[in-house]
Design a protein around this motif. Sequence first.
Motif, PDB file in Angstrom:
ATOM      1  N   UNK A  33     -31.782  -1.315-115.898  1.00 28.43           N
ATOM      2  CA  UNK A  33     -30.545  -2.084-115.864  1.00 28.43           C
ATOM      3  C   UNK A  33     -29.574  -1.457-116.864  1.00 28.43           C
ATOM      4  N   UNK A  34     -28.429  -1.038-116.369  1.00 31.57           N
ATOM      5  CA  UNK A  34     -27.394  -0.434-117.212  1.00 31.57           C
ATOM      6  C   UNK A  34     -26.162  -1.339-117.245  1.00 31.57           C
ATOM      7  N   UNK A  35     -25.492  -1.327-118.388  1.00 32.10           N
ATOM      8  CA  UNK A  35     -24.209  -2.018-118.512  1.00 32.10           C
ATOM      9  C   UNK A  35     -23.160  -1.025-118.991  1.00 32.10           C
ATOM     10  N   UNK A  36     -22.036  -1.039-118.279  1.00 35.32           N
ATOM     11  CA  UNK A  36     -20.870  -0.249-118.645  1.00 35.32           C
ATOM     12  C   UNK A  36     -19.660  -1.163-118.651  1.00 35.32           C
ATOM     13  N   UNK A  37     -18.607  -0.729-119.329  1.00 40.03           N
ATOM     14  CA  UNK A  37     -17.345  -1.444-119.239  1.00 40.03           C
ATOM     15  C   UNK A  37     -16.218  -0.450-119.050  1.00 40.03           C
ATOM     16  N   UNK A  38     -15.150  -0.928-118.447  1.00 42.53           N
ATOM     17  CA  UNK A  38     -14.006  -0.075-118.181  1.00 42.53           C
ATOM     18  C   UNK A  38     -12.741  -0.807-118.604  1.00 42.53           C
ATOM     19  N   UNK A  39     -12.085  -0.202-119.551  1.00 41.17           N
ATOM     20  CA  UNK A  39     -10.782  -0.703-119.967  1.00 41.17           C
ATOM     21  C   UNK A  39      -9.749  -0.014-119.092  1.00 41.17           C
ATOM     22  N   UNK A  40      -8.705  -0.718-118.790  1.00 44.83           N
ATOM     23  CA  UNK A  40      -7.723  -0.265-117.806  1.00 44.83           C
ATOM     24  C   UNK A  40      -7.352   1.208-117.954  1.00 44.83           C
ATOM     25  N   UNK A 103     -24.477   3.513-109.003  1.00 48.10           N
ATOM     26  CA  UNK A 103     -23.643   2.917-107.972  1.00 48.10           C
ATOM     27  C   UNK A 103     -22.999   1.664-108.563  1.00 48.10           C
ATOM     28  N   UNK A 104     -21.689   1.647-108.629  1.00 52.74           N
ATOM     29  CA  UNK A 104     -20.977   0.535-109.240  1.00 52.74           C
ATOM     30  C   UNK A 104     -20.698  -0.575-108.227  1.00 52.74           C
ATOM     31  N   UNK A 105     -20.872  -1.822-108.689  1.00 54.90           N
ATOM     32  CA  UNK A 105     -20.445  -2.979-107.915  1.00 54.90           C
ATOM     33  C   UNK A 105     -19.043  -3.358-108.350  1.00 54.90           C
ATOM     34  N   UNK A 106     -18.688  -4.610-108.128  1.00 57.30           N
ATOM     35  CA  UNK A 106     -17.322  -5.051-108.432  1.00 57.30           C
ATOM     36  C   UNK A 106     -17.138  -5.451-109.886  1.00 57.30           C
ATOM     37  N   UNK A 107     -18.228  -5.776-110.588  1.00 56.66           N
ATOM     38  CA  UNK A 107     -18.130  -6.083-112.003  1.00 56.66           C
ATOM     39  C   UNK A 107     -17.521  -7.438-112.315  1.00 56.66           C
TER      40      UNK A 107
ATOM     41  N   UNK B  31     -27.322  19.549-116.014  1.00 54.90           N
ATOM     42  CA  UNK B  31     -27.631  20.159-114.726  1.00 54.90           C
ATOM     43  C   UNK B  31     -27.058  19.346-113.579  1.00 54.90           C
ATOM     44  N   UNK B  32     -26.780  18.076-113.845  1.00 57.44           N
ATOM     45  CA  UNK B  32     -26.243  17.186-112.821  1.00 57.44           C
ATOM     46  C   UNK B  32     -25.020  16.450-113.345  1.00 57.44           C
ATOM     47  N   UNK B  33     -23.967  16.478-112.571  1.00 54.75           N
ATOM     48  CA  UNK B  33     -22.771  15.699-112.877  1.00 54.75           C
ATOM     49  C   UNK B  33     -22.400  14.912-111.632  1.00 54.75           C
ATOM     50  N   UNK B  34     -21.623  13.877-111.830  1.00 52.96           N
ATOM     51  CA  UNK B  34     -21.234  13.015-110.716  1.00 52.96           C
ATOM     52  C   UNK B  34     -19.715  12.875-110.670  1.00 52.96           C
ATOM     53  N   UNK B  35     -19.209  12.790-109.458  1.00 55.58           N
ATOM     54  CA  UNK B  35     -17.779  12.597-109.265  1.00 55.58           C
ATOM     55  C   UNK B  35     -17.530  11.265-108.568  1.00 55.58           C
ATOM     56  N   UNK B  36     -16.565  10.503-109.124  1.00 52.32           N
ATOM     57  CA  UNK B  36     -16.204   9.204-108.582  1.00 52.32           C
ATOM     58  C   UNK B  36     -14.705   9.177-108.272  1.00 52.32           C
ATOM     59  N   UNK B  37     -14.341   8.240-107.411  1.00 52.83           N
ATOM     60  CA  UNK B  37     -12.936   7.988-107.119  1.00 52.83           C
ATOM     61  C   UNK B  37     -12.712   6.489-107.256  1.00 52.83           C
ATOM     62  N   UNK B  38     -11.547   6.114-107.757  1.00 49.94           N
ATOM     63  CA  UNK B  38     -11.254   4.704-107.952  1.00 49.94           C
ATOM     64  C   UNK B  38      -9.826   4.423-107.539  1.00 49.94           C
ATOM     65  N   UNK B  39      -9.664   3.529-106.575  1.00 44.71           N
ATOM     66  CA  UNK B  39      -8.338   3.082-106.146  1.00 44.71           C
ATOM     67  C   UNK B  39      -7.952   1.869-106.977  1.00 44.71           C
ATOM     68  N   UNK B  40      -6.653   1.575-107.052  1.00 48.45           N
ATOM     69  CA  UNK B  40      -6.181   0.462-107.893  1.00 48.45           C
ATOM     70  C   UNK B  40      -6.900  -0.840-107.579  1.00 48.45           C
ATOM     71  N   UNK B  42      -9.877  -1.623-107.667  1.00 47.08           N
ATOM     72  CA  UNK B  42     -11.174  -1.502-107.018  1.00 47.08           C
ATOM     73  C   UNK B  42     -12.180  -0.888-107.973  1.00 47.08           C
ATOM     74  N   UNK B  43     -13.442  -0.963-107.584  1.00 46.50           N
ATOM     75  CA  UNK B  43     -14.506  -0.396-108.403  1.00 46.50           C
ATOM     76  C   UNK B  43     -14.599   1.112-108.189  1.00 46.50           C
ATOM     77  N   UNK B  44     -15.448   1.752-108.967  1.00 46.98           N
ATOM     78  CA  UNK B  44     -15.658   3.184-108.803  1.00 46.98           C
ATOM     79  C   UNK B  44     -16.509   3.443-107.567  1.00 46.98           C
ATOM     80  N   UNK B  45     -16.136   4.453-106.812  1.00 45.75           N
ATOM     81  CA  UNK B  45     -16.903   4.840-105.636  1.00 45.75           C
ATOM     82  C   UNK B  45     -17.461   6.247-105.856  1.00 45.75           C
ATOM     83  N   UNK B  46     -18.768   6.375-105.769  1.00 39.14           N
ATOM     84  CA  UNK B  46     -19.392   7.679-105.944  1.00 39.14           C
ATOM     85  C   UNK B  46     -19.037   8.582-104.775  1.00 39.14           C
ATOM     86  N   UNK B  47     -18.523   9.770-105.092  1.00 42.01           N
ATOM     87  CA  UNK B  47     -18.158  10.729-104.063  1.00 42.01           C
ATOM     88  C   UNK B  47     -19.284  11.737-103.820  1.00 42.01           C
TER      89      UNK B  47
END
Lengths: 114, 117
Positions: A33-40, A103-107, B31-40, B42-47
């Motif tokens: 279980x991981x927790x992250x936060x995102x400031x605008x 994999x991020x959910x809606x938070x 050795x591994x990196x991840x790329x995400x995209x995020x629309x206004x 919305x949450x992060x989406x793994x690309x």
Amino acid sequence: DAKTTQPTSMDCAEGRAANLPCNHSTISGNEYVYWYRQIHSQGPQYIIHGLKNNETNEMASLIITEDRKSSTLILPHATLRDTAVYYCIVRVAFDSSNTGKLIFGQGTTLQVKP
Amino acid sequence: GAVVSQHPSWVICKSGTSVKIECRSLDFQATTMFWYRQFPKQSLMLMATSNEGSKATYEQGVEKDKFLINHASLTLSTLTVTSAHPEDSSFYICSASLRPERGHGYTFGSGTRLTVV
């Protein structure tokens, strides 16, 4: 990966403890279980993670129930700077066939009020 | 430790042009990196998952020919948005972990705001 369920939003008074719940009823034995936060408009910030035992660091505490189906992130003394979106993520343990992607959910949007 | 640097922080480009975004692990090898995209709002989406020395693994629905990923070294992964269009305007974020096999947390870059005009 197991799915997580979090409340959409929460309020907390400045200086009080913020308790953010997360349900992960389908979690498997090898999933963290991981927790992250995102400031605008910033990248997510790592807070804490755990597997079975409760964890504490300089930022927060993570309480995981004995059956591991839910957890709570505790910010002991919330400040205005803790206002952010908090993400609870379940991640499969890394192995040769799994890179452990997140994999991020809606938070939960936490609003700390004066 | 475990700092991930992303560049540029913002970019504006004309429709039809290509844009390259860099992601660097400053004090560790990844050795591994991840790329995400995020629309206004919305949450992060793994690309995609970027693998050093091999082809990237793309998530379902992500066009690999449009979003080119190169992970040429243990400290650098690049995402190139080819023939960008206004709908590609988004916040792009990369992440990496020092020791994912030990359950270490993933560090994220500060993100790149792409605006296609």
